[in-house]
Design a protein around this motif. Structure first.
Motif, PDB file in Angstrom:
ATOM      1  N   SER A 208       0.713  -1.204  -0.049  1.00  0.00           N
ATOM      2  CA  SER A 208      -0.034   0.045   0.101  1.00  0.00           C
ATOM      3  C   SER A 208       0.837   1.136  -0.072  1.00  0.00           C
ATOM      4  CB  SER A 208      -0.993  -0.084   1.228  1.00  0.00           C
ATOM      5  OG  SER A 208      -1.697   1.378   1.235  1.00  0.00           O
ATOM      6  N   SER A 209       0.455   2.076  -0.865  1.00  0.00           N
ATOM      7  CA  SER A 209       1.322   3.472  -0.655  1.00  0.00           C
ATOM      8  C   SER A 209       0.819   4.336   0.508  1.00  0.00           C
ATOM      9  CB  SER A 209       0.726   4.053  -1.929  1.00  0.00           C
ATOM     10  OG  SER A 209      -0.648   4.425  -2.076  1.00  0.00           O
ATOM     11  N   ASP A 210      -0.089   4.090   1.186  1.00  0.00           N
ATOM     12  CA  ASP A 210      -0.416   4.528   2.530  1.00  0.00           C
ATOM     13  C   ASP A 210      -1.236   3.617   3.470  1.00  0.00           C
ATOM     14  OD1 ASP A 210      -1.475   6.489   4.485  1.00  0.00           O
ATOM     15  OD2 ASP A 210      -2.283   7.835   3.038  1.00  0.00           O
ATOM     16  N   PRO A 211      -0.010   2.826   4.042  1.00  0.00           N
ATOM     17  CA  PRO A 211      -0.647   1.785   4.928  1.00  0.00           C
ATOM     18  C   PRO A 211      -1.646   2.178   6.037  1.00  0.00           C
ATOM     19  CG  PRO A 211       1.244   1.464   4.666  1.00  0.00           C
ATOM     20  CD  PRO A 211       1.021   2.853   3.928  1.00  0.00           C
ATOM     21  N   ALA A 212      -1.681   3.520   6.528  1.00  0.00           N
ATOM     22  CA  ALA A 212      -2.538   4.036   7.510  1.00  0.00           C
ATOM     23  C   ALA A 212      -3.892   4.238   6.875  1.00  0.00           C
ATOM     24  CB  ALA A 212      -1.801   5.472   8.104  1.00  0.00           C
ATOM     25  N   HIS A 213      -4.088   4.293   5.774  1.00  0.00           N
ATOM     26  CA  HIS A 213      -5.250   4.461   5.180  1.00  0.00           C
ATOM     27  C   HIS A 213      -5.789   3.291   4.171  1.00  0.00           C
ATOM     28  CE1 HIS A 213      -4.360   8.668   6.517  1.00  0.00           C
ATOM     29  NE2 HIS A 213      -5.739   8.712   6.916  1.00  0.00           N
ATOM     30  N   LEU A 214      -5.510   2.092   4.395  1.00  0.00           N
ATOM     31  CA  LEU A 214      -5.806   1.125   3.960  1.00  0.00           C
ATOM     32  C   LEU A 214      -7.005   0.140   4.451  1.00  0.00           C
ATOM     33  CD1 LEU A 214      -4.900  -1.404   1.797  1.00  0.00           C
ATOM     34  CD2 LEU A 214      -3.636  -2.200   3.759  1.00  0.00           C
ATOM     35  N   THR A 215      -7.043   0.119   5.720  1.00  0.00           N
ATOM     36  CA  THR A 215      -7.883  -1.068   6.263  1.00  0.00           C
ATOM     37  C   THR A 215      -8.451  -0.485   7.652  1.00  0.00           C
ATOM     38  OG1 THR A 215      -8.320  -3.197   6.601  1.00  0.00           O
ATOM     39  CG2 THR A 215      -6.219  -2.555   7.149  1.00  0.00           C
ATOM     40  N   ASN A 216      -9.464  -1.156   8.331  1.00  0.00           N
ATOM     41  CA  ASN A 216      -9.993  -0.889   9.734  1.00  0.00           C
ATOM     42  C   ASN A 216     -10.150   0.654   9.886  1.00  0.00           C
ATOM     43  OD1 ASN A 216      -8.379  -3.622   9.173  1.00  0.00           O
ATOM     44  ND2 ASN A 216      -9.600  -3.842  11.268  1.00  0.00           N
ATOM     45  N   LYS A 217     -10.635   1.263   8.994  1.00  0.00           N
ATOM     46  CA  LYS A 217     -10.814   2.805   9.319  1.00  0.00           C
ATOM     47  C   LYS A 217     -12.208   3.050   9.418  1.00  0.00           C
ATOM     48  CE  LYS A 217      -8.088   5.547   9.119  1.00  0.00           C
ATOM     49  NZ  LYS A 217      -7.099   5.939  10.030  1.00  0.00           N
ATOM     50  N   GLY A 218     -13.170   2.187   9.576  1.00  0.00           N
ATOM     51  CA  GLY A 218     -14.516   2.310   9.799  1.00  0.00           C
ATOM     52  C   GLY A 218     -15.141   3.020   8.361  1.00  0.00           C
ATOM     53  N   TYR A 219     -16.322   3.388   8.755  1.00  0.00           N
ATOM     54  CA  TYR A 219     -17.181   3.811   7.532  1.00  0.00           C
ATOM     55  C   TYR A 219     -16.391   5.112   7.057  1.00  0.00           C
ATOM     56  CZ  TYR A 219     -20.723   0.138   7.712  1.00  0.00           C
ATOM     57  OH  TYR A 219     -21.373  -1.012   7.553  1.00  0.00           O
ATOM     58  N   ASP A 220     -16.334   5.293   5.724  1.00  0.00           N
ATOM     59  CA  ASP A 220     -16.204   6.415   5.295  1.00  0.00           C
ATOM     60  C   ASP A 220     -17.189   6.848   3.968  1.00  0.00           C
ATOM     61  OD1 ASP A 220     -14.973   8.972   4.430  1.00  0.00           O
ATOM     62  OD2 ASP A 220     -13.465   8.235   3.100  1.00  0.00           O
ATOM     63  N   THR A 221     -17.775   8.129   3.858  1.00  0.00           N
ATOM     64  CA  THR A 221     -18.725   8.462   3.034  1.00  0.00           C
ATOM     65  C   THR A 221     -18.541   9.418   1.842  1.00  0.00           C
ATOM     66  OG1 THR A 221     -19.614  10.304   4.476  1.00  0.00           O
ATOM     67  CG2 THR A 221     -20.549   8.109   4.911  1.00  0.00           C
ATOM     68  N   THR A 222     -19.146   9.626   0.601  1.00  0.00           N
ATOM     69  CA  THR A 222     -18.806  10.482  -0.380  1.00  0.00           C
ATOM     70  C   THR A 222     -19.957  10.915  -1.077  1.00  0.00           C
ATOM     71  OG1 THR A 222     -17.267  10.981  -2.194  1.00  0.00           O
ATOM     72  CG2 THR A 222     -18.111   8.733  -1.920  1.00  0.00           C
ATOM     73  N   TRP A 223     -20.105  12.141  -1.411  1.00  0.00           N
ATOM     74  CA  TRP A 223     -21.103  12.583  -2.197  1.00  0.00           C
ATOM     75  C   TRP A 223     -20.596  12.821  -3.591  1.00  0.00           C
ATOM     76  CZ3 TRP A 223     -26.494  12.770  -0.724  1.00  0.00           C
ATOM     77  CH2 TRP A 223     -26.544  12.537   0.420  1.00  0.00           C
ATOM     78  N   GLY A 224     -21.380  12.632  -4.639  1.00  0.00           N
ATOM     79  CA  GLY A 224     -20.983  12.909  -6.114  1.00  0.00           C
ATOM     80  C   GLY A 224     -22.174  13.191  -6.858  1.00  0.00           C
ATOM     81  N   ALA A 225     -22.062  13.701  -8.031  1.00  0.00           N
ATOM     82  CA  ALA A 225     -23.020  14.053  -9.040  1.00  0.00           C
ATOM     83  C   ALA A 225     -22.812  13.742 -10.462  1.00  0.00           C
ATOM     84  CB  ALA A 225     -23.175  15.759  -9.054  1.00  0.00           C
ATOM     85  N   GLY A 226     -23.785  13.435 -11.150  1.00  0.00           N
ATOM     86  CA  GLY A 226     -23.757  12.870 -12.580  1.00  0.00           C
ATOM     87  C   GLY A 226     -25.110  13.546 -13.250  1.00  0.00           C
ATOM     88  N   LEU A 227     -25.464  12.832 -14.259  1.00  0.00           N
ATOM     89  CA  LEU A 227     -26.597  13.269 -15.105  1.00  0.00           C
ATOM     90  C   LEU A 227     -27.029  12.074 -16.101  1.00  0.00           C
ATOM     91  CD1 LEU A 227     -28.439  15.683 -16.105  1.00  0.00           C
ATOM     92  CD2 LEU A 227     -26.807  15.848 -17.979  1.00  0.00           C
ATOM     93  N   ARG A 228     -28.464  11.956 -16.102  1.00  0.00           N
ATOM     94  CA  ARG A 228     -28.907  10.739 -16.927  1.00  0.00           C
ATOM     95  C   ARG A 228     -29.876  11.442 -17.995  1.00  0.00           C
ATOM     96  NH1 ARG A 228     -30.197   7.279 -13.718  1.00  0.00           N
ATOM     97  NH2 ARG A 228     -28.542   5.429 -14.200  1.00  0.00           N
TER      98      ARG A 228
END
Length: 444
Positions: A208-228
């Protein structure tokens, strides 16, 4: 408008319950009526889920409200044989069913602003993936890394349970306009919410390029946008045609930038669909759709898991190279190919109160043999789905719809490629699924 806002808020609150894996990790259908038809709905105008499939269809739906809940139960497993030079010292198997039952909400609302213009909203679980394997299959000392014997670890040599949990919910406000009495165009801005966690991947810290942010970090969320955008046409009273295209919906999991390519980026992929609906008699409708989903264009999903230039680094630390987990667009992914799905369905109006449905959905398998190890986390390999459903009209304004789906078990085998140790042998991932849903529709 109050109804729309309340429904959107309710669906967002239920988003963590969504977890699907049928056509890749998209749902086989959107709306309970479509789910009974194998997912075929691009050229159908029977409910208010056009924002999930074809926005243009909403101009012909009329004024209605749809609210449903789907119970989803996947059966996933993984096994390794012939490891450690054929001695079997690292053989093991586990099912990923420690978490087994999921509940997926859906909501649709449509209002005719005038006879040729509609405004509505569709709220739906686009897809997702969940695996939860119990730990204790292997001995950590045999796994390597200088650990003592006697400490039990999971199938990929990490501590505790092993798995991921990905859920996706999309809000699609929809505007549709009738160009003529038989043809319409529609547009849906897409607001996407994603939630993800991963655990038990300790052994992958070495790449991993960043082992501290690979696993066992609990839930993370993200919002995004698109179009249909979509088109619907009915050139004959007995024949309808539809087509729609959706852009990707952007997303990024900052807490897992050591796992996903491009520093945690995880977009919902671009896709398109076309469909026909034919009424050979007044009581029978036959529907057929084709959908194409571009998983390969999302680097964290489509990049192969055996990228060149990636070698384990001990002890694990940052900066191990672009060919490893996280980091750049060239990093390791799940190796998923694009998926095409054929959806066939039939409806029969048994009488004025009861409509019966059946369907078949056949999708490509996105996972190749070379990528089996990484896809122990996401074994989205099912291809064949059979569906049944019905709608019962309670009265002139309300109806109850139910749908059942079974996805037949499918397996993929390939060489074990865990980078932490020279495991060897052959690994197999398997998946089958069942779902049962109910929805209430109100025509006002």
């Amino acid at each position: 408008m109050r109804k729309i806002l309340l429904a959107a808020a309710t669906a967002a609150a239920l988003a963590p319950c969504a977890a699907l894996a049928t056509d890749g990790y998209f749902s086989h259908g959107y709306g309970m009526q479509a789910k009974g038809r194998g997912g075929a709905s691009t050229a159908m105008t029977t409910d208010s889920f056009g924002g999930a499939v074809n926005p243009a269809s909403m101009a012909f739906v009329g004024e209605r409200l749809d609210l449903g809940l789907d119970w989803f139960r996947p059966d996933r497993s993984a096994a390794r044989v012939g490891s450690a030079g054929g001695t079997g010292a690292l053989d093991g198997s586990a099912n990923g069913n420690e978490t087994q039952d999921f509940f997926v909400p859906e909501f649709g609302y449509n209002k005719m602003l005038r006879p040729d213009l509609s405004l509505g909203i569709t709220v739906y679980g686009n897809g997702g993936m969940n695996t939860d394997y119990a730990g204790g299959q292997l001995d950590q000392g045999i796994c390597g890394g200088g650990a003592p014997n006697g400490v039990r670890v999971n199938l990929l040599c990490g501590t505790g349970n092993l798995g991921v949990d990905l859920s996706q919910l999309i809000l699609a406000p929809t505007l549709a306009y009738k160009l003529t009495p038989e043809h319409s165009l529609g547009i849906s801005p897409l607001i996407g919410y994603q939630r993800f966690k991963a655990y038990g991947l300790d052994a992958f810290a070495a790449i991993s390029s960043d082992p501290a942010h690979l696993t066992n970090k609990g839930y993370d969320t993200t919002w995004g946008a698109g179009l249909r955008i979509g088109y619907f046409g009915q050139p004959l009273p007995s024949l309808a045609f539809g087509a729609a295209y959706s852009t990707k919906i952007n997303g990024k999991f900052e807490e897992y930038r050591g796992l996903f390519a491009e520093g945690g980026r995880f977009d919902i992929p671009e896709n398109w669909n076309i469909g026909l609906a034919w009424k050979p008699t007044s009581k029978v409708t036959v529907a057929a759709d084709y959908q194409r989903i571009y998983y390969s264009k999302v680097k964290s999903v489509g990049n192969p898991s055996n990228q060149p230039g990636c070698a384990p680094v001990f002890p694990a630390g940052p900066g191990v190279g672009d060919g490893c987990l996280g980091a750049s667009a060239a990093s390791i992914g799940f190796g998923w190919d694009d998926v095409g799905a054929i959806k066939l369905g039939i409806e029969y109006e048994y009488n004025s109160a009861l409509t019966l449905r059946a369907g078949y959905n056949r999708s490509d398998n996105p996972i190749q043999a070379r990528d089996v190890t990484f896809n122990i986390l996401a074994p989205g390999v099912v291809q064949n789905h059979l569906t049944l459903g019905f709608t019962y009209n309670v009265d002139k304004s309300s109806e109850i719809t139910m749908a059942y789906m079974h996805a037949f078990k499918n397996s993929v085998s390939g060489p074990a490629t865990n980078p932490y140790f020279n495991v060897g042998g052959t690994e197999t991932i398997s998946l089958s699924e069942d779902s049962l849903g109910i929805a209430w529709g109100w025509k006002y």
